[in-house]
Write an enzyme that holds these catalytic residues in place. Structure first.
Site, PDB file in Angstrom:
ATOM      1  NE  ARG A  19      -2.976  -1.406   3.139  1.00 23.56           N
ATOM      2  CZ  ARG A  19      -3.397  -1.093   4.358  1.00 23.56           C
ATOM      3  NH1 ARG A  19      -4.078   0.009   4.566  1.00 23.56           N
ATOM      4  NH2 ARG A  19      -3.116  -1.884   5.381  1.00 23.56           N
ATOM      5  N   GLY A 141      -7.211  -6.962  16.270  1.00 26.42           N
ATOM      6  CA  GLY A 141      -7.729  -8.111  16.994  1.00 26.42           C
ATOM      7  C   GLY A 141      -8.276  -7.674  18.353  1.00 26.42           C
ATOM      8  CG  ASN A 171      -2.906  -8.393  19.763  1.00 30.20           C
ATOM      9  OD1 ASN A 171      -2.047  -8.222  20.631  1.00 30.20           O
ATOM     10  ND2 ASN A 171      -2.706  -9.122  18.682  1.00 30.20           N
ATOM     11  CE1 TYR A 350      27.976  27.077  -0.582  1.00 29.36           C
ATOM     12  CE2 TYR A 350      29.737  27.580  -2.135  1.00 29.36           C
ATOM     13  CZ  TYR A 350      29.061  26.671  -1.335  1.00 29.36           C
ATOM     14  OH  TYR A 350      29.471  25.365  -1.276  1.00 29.36           O
TER      15      TYR A 350
HETATM   16  C1  UD1 Z   1      -1.995  -8.172  13.687  1.00 29.35           C
HETATM   17  C2  UD1 Z   1      -2.675  -8.993  14.777  1.00 29.35           C
HETATM   18  C3  UD1 Z   1      -3.854  -8.213  15.350  1.00 29.35           C
HETATM   19  C4  UD1 Z   1      -3.373  -6.877  15.874  1.00 29.35           C
HETATM   20  C5  UD1 Z   1      -2.654  -6.102  14.783  1.00 29.35           C
HETATM   21  C6  UD1 Z   1      -2.019  -4.886  15.383  1.00 29.35           C
HETATM   22  C7  UD1 Z   1      -2.379 -11.323  14.176  1.00 29.35           C
HETATM   23  C8  UD1 Z   1      -3.008 -12.536  13.602  1.00 29.35           C
HETATM   24  N1  UD1 Z   1      -3.133 -10.244  14.227  1.00 29.35           N
HETATM   25  O1  UD1 Z   1      -2.928  -8.074  12.624  1.00 29.35           O
HETATM   26  O2  UD1 Z   1      -4.469  -8.953  16.391  1.00 29.35           O
HETATM   27  O3  UD1 Z   1      -4.474  -6.146  16.374  1.00 29.35           O
HETATM   28  O4  UD1 Z   1      -1.613  -6.902  14.194  1.00 29.35           O
HETATM   29  O5  UD1 Z   1      -1.455  -4.094  14.371  1.00 29.35           O
HETATM   30  O6  UD1 Z   1      -1.232 -11.373  14.569  1.00 29.35           O
HETATM   31  N2  UD1 Z   1       4.284 -10.073   9.029  1.00 29.35           N
HETATM   32  C9  UD1 Z   1       5.318 -10.877   8.604  1.00 29.35           C
HETATM   33  N3  UD1 Z   1       5.032 -12.025   7.969  1.00 29.35           N
HETATM   34  C10 UD1 Z   1       3.767 -12.448   7.742  1.00 29.35           C
HETATM   35  C11 UD1 Z   1       2.693 -11.615   8.168  1.00 29.35           C
HETATM   36  C12 UD1 Z   1       2.995 -10.435   8.812  1.00 29.35           C
HETATM   37  O7  UD1 Z   1       6.485 -10.534   8.802  1.00 29.35           O
HETATM   38  O8  UD1 Z   1       3.582 -13.524   7.171  1.00 29.35           O
HETATM   39  C13 UD1 Z   1       4.607  -8.819   9.746  1.00 29.35           C
HETATM   40  C14 UD1 Z   1       4.178  -7.579   8.982  1.00 29.35           C
HETATM   41  O9  UD1 Z   1       5.246  -7.104   8.181  1.00 29.35           O
HETATM   42  C15 UD1 Z   1       3.838  -6.612  10.105  1.00 29.35           C
HETATM   43  C16 UD1 Z   1       3.387  -7.509  11.242  1.00 29.35           C
HETATM   44  O10 UD1 Z   1       3.857  -8.801  10.939  1.00 29.35           O
HETATM   45  O11 UD1 Z   1       5.000  -5.916  10.548  1.00 29.35           O
HETATM   46  C17 UD1 Z   1       1.867  -7.520  11.396  1.00 29.35           C
HETATM   47  O12 UD1 Z   1       1.276  -8.041  10.246  1.00 29.35           O
HETATM   48  P1  UD1 Z   1      -0.133  -7.533   9.721  1.00 29.35           P
HETATM   49  O13 UD1 Z   1      -0.460  -8.275   8.472  1.00 29.35           O
HETATM   50  O14 UD1 Z   1      -0.181  -6.062   9.672  1.00 29.35           O
HETATM   51  O15 UD1 Z   1      -1.097  -8.036  10.890  1.00 29.35           O
HETATM   52  P2  UD1 Z   1      -2.586  -7.557  11.124  1.00 29.35           P
HETATM   53  O16 UD1 Z   1      -3.474  -8.320  10.219  1.00 29.35           O
HETATM   54  O17 UD1 Z   1      -2.672  -6.096  11.107  1.00 29.35           O
END
Ligand code: UD1
Ligand code: MG
Length: 453
Positions: A19, A141, A171, A350
């Site tokens: 994004r 979450g 969370n 300058y």
């Molecule tokens: C997650 C939490 C949610 C919380 C929110 C807070 C879970 C399942 N959910 O959701 O409860 O309220 O964050 O912002 O954990 N990432 C990886 N590899 C992956 C997936 C994600 O490195 O396979 C990293 C992303 O780069 C990011 C972080 O993990 O830095 C969070 O991932 P994101 O997809 O934003 O989680 P949310 O769905 O927002």
């Protein structure tokens, strides 16, 4: 409570960041002059973490290079299968590590060290801890608590029922646990949910099966802003600027319009310096006590000593070192130049690759001609020298102490000796009555040509 034992942070940064629509990986975009993930690394360090593992995507080489330069270890999560899967990717790197771990997100630059430290402390008391905050935003979450305030479970908004969606305790994603238990629990995660992902949020459920309770540490929503888009990047920048400005004000820095002053993460403003409206600080700036930076000035990688006055509308570039009580005025640019105590360059000048001695006066429109298109050369201006307005000093050149350069001169070649006068002006010519004769002749020509039309 003081917590003993080695602390490690696992920073999740393998998300795509699509994004942002940027060639630069999301976590390398800057907030207050420092990459987002740099803020996270510094915050966990300040919370007593001595080892850091960053989880990156296969294409994240520049993230790995940056994190490694800050002393972090990096691992690759081959496919982005969820936050729990990402955390588990750090397992091999931490094999045999027996200390305590905190999970942080690489895209949350505003989490304070105190919040990470509180999660370690709570974990030490109960076995495990998560960080939560109040919000009604559906992207987070929901945290479901037991009667005793401990965590029952976390449910993702999209997996939650109507009643769970009413919960406003959310969370943050930060989780502290004993490292070896944590990786054992991660190995048992399943992806049986709406997104088909391995959720980090299911780890506390697995911990409960081992009778490990999870505390909930409450923090401020403003800390939990994650950066996914340009507008969130701007919002995080705004929040960081607010913090930096209030820290400066608390340190007795005078600011007439703090909301218009832009600071870097490392700007050093000593107590009792004054910053006018619309001043921008790039990285690496120190302003000493009693110095004044007037409106609309731009400073980077420079030092302003006690009592100096900069601006309005001045530009200090890398390597500018402005001495005590010196004045740098409007539309003056200074680069890689030490300006001695009490020296003045007040207008339209300058100064590049130069040294200006104490008490020297640099007249309006003086230019150090430091570049021949291939190399840069130095200009030495001695103490108490006087450079007349609109002079060009063609480097390499030396003006010795107390020498006087006549206005409009172009000085090159040998040094101008101490206390000498030097000027290169063309001799003055005067023709009496010339202007009157010229005007009379020309107006006659003009009226003749109008009549002819
Ligand atoms: C997650 C939490 C949610 C919380 C929110 C807070 C879970 C399942 N959910 O959701 O409860 O309220 O964050 O912002 O954990 N990432 C990886 N590899 C992956 C997936 C994600 O490195 O396979 C990293 C992303 O780069 C990011 C972080 O993990 O830095 C969070 O991932 P994101 O997809 O934003 O989680 P949310 O769905 O927002
Ligand atoms: Mg997110």
């Amino acid at each position: 409570m003081v917590f003993q034992g080695e602390r490690v942070a696992v920073i999740l940064a393998a998300g795509m960041g699509t994004r942002m629509k940027s060639a630069l990986p999301k976590v390398l975009h800057k907030i207050a002059g420092k990459p987002i993930i740099g803020h996270v690394i510094d915050a966990v360090r300040a919370a007593g973490v001595d080892r850091i593992v960053v989880v990156t995507a296969p294409g994240g080489q520049s993230v790995r290079d940056y994190a490694a330069a800050l002393g972090a270890r990096c691992v690759v999560q081959e496919a982005q299968l969820g936050t729990g899967h990402a955390a588990a990717a750090a397992r091999t790197e931490l094999a045999g590590f027996d200390g305590h771990l905190v999970i942080a997100y690489g895209d949350m630059p505003l989490v304070r060290p105190e919040t990470f430290a509180a999660s370690f402390d709570a974990q030490a008391r109960t076995g495990m801890a998560i960080v939560a905050f109040q919000s009604t935003n559906p992207s987070y979450g929901r945290v479901i608590a037991e009667q005793d305030g401990r965590l029952a479970r976390i449910v993702e908004y999209r997996d939650a029922n109507a009643e769970e969606r009413q919960i406003t305790v959310c969370n943050a994603g930060i989780m502290a646990a004993p490292a070896s238990d944590f990786f054992r629990w991660c190995a048992h995660l399943t992806n049986n949910n709406s997104q088909g992902e391995y959720y980090l949020t299911d780890v506390p459920l697995l911990a409960r099966r081992d009778n490990v309770a999870c505390s909930i540490v409450m923090a401020d929503e403003a800390e939990m802003l994650g950066v996914n888009s340009r507008s969130e990047l701007a919002a995080a920048e705004g929040e960081m600027q607010r913090r930096l400005r209030s820290a400066a004000l608390a340190n007795a820095v005078g600011m007439q319009a703090p909301d218009t002053v832009f600071l870097s993460h490392d700007t050093v403003l000593e107590s009792d310096c004054t910053i006018g409206p619309y001043v921008v600080f790039g990285t690496g700036v120190t302003v000493k006590a009693g110095a004044e930076i007037r409106a609309f000035s731009h400073l980077e990688e420079c030092v302003v000593h006690e009592g100096a006055i900069i601006g309005p509308y001045a530009r200090l570039r890398p390597g500018a070192d402005i001495g005590r009580d010196a004045h740098i005025g409007n539309f003056v640019e200074v680069k890689a130049t030490k300006v001695g105590d009490g020296a003045k360059a007040n207008h339209l000048t300058y100064l590049g690759d130069a040294h200006v001695g104490a008490g020297a006066n640099i007249g309006a429109g003086t230019i150090t001609c430091n570049y021949d298109g291939f190399f840069k050369y130095r200009t030495e201006i001695g103490a108490g020298a006087f450079i007349g307005s609109n002079s060009a000093l063609v480097a390499p050149v030396t003006i010795e102490d107390g020498a006087y350069i006549g206005a409009g001169s172009t000085i090159s070649g040998a040094s101008v000796p101490k206390d000498a006068l030097c000027f290169t002006r063309a001799p003055r010519k005067e023709i009496e009555g010339w202007a009157l004769e010229f005007r009379t002749r020309k107006s006659a020509e003009k009226s003749a040509s109008k009549k002819g039309k």
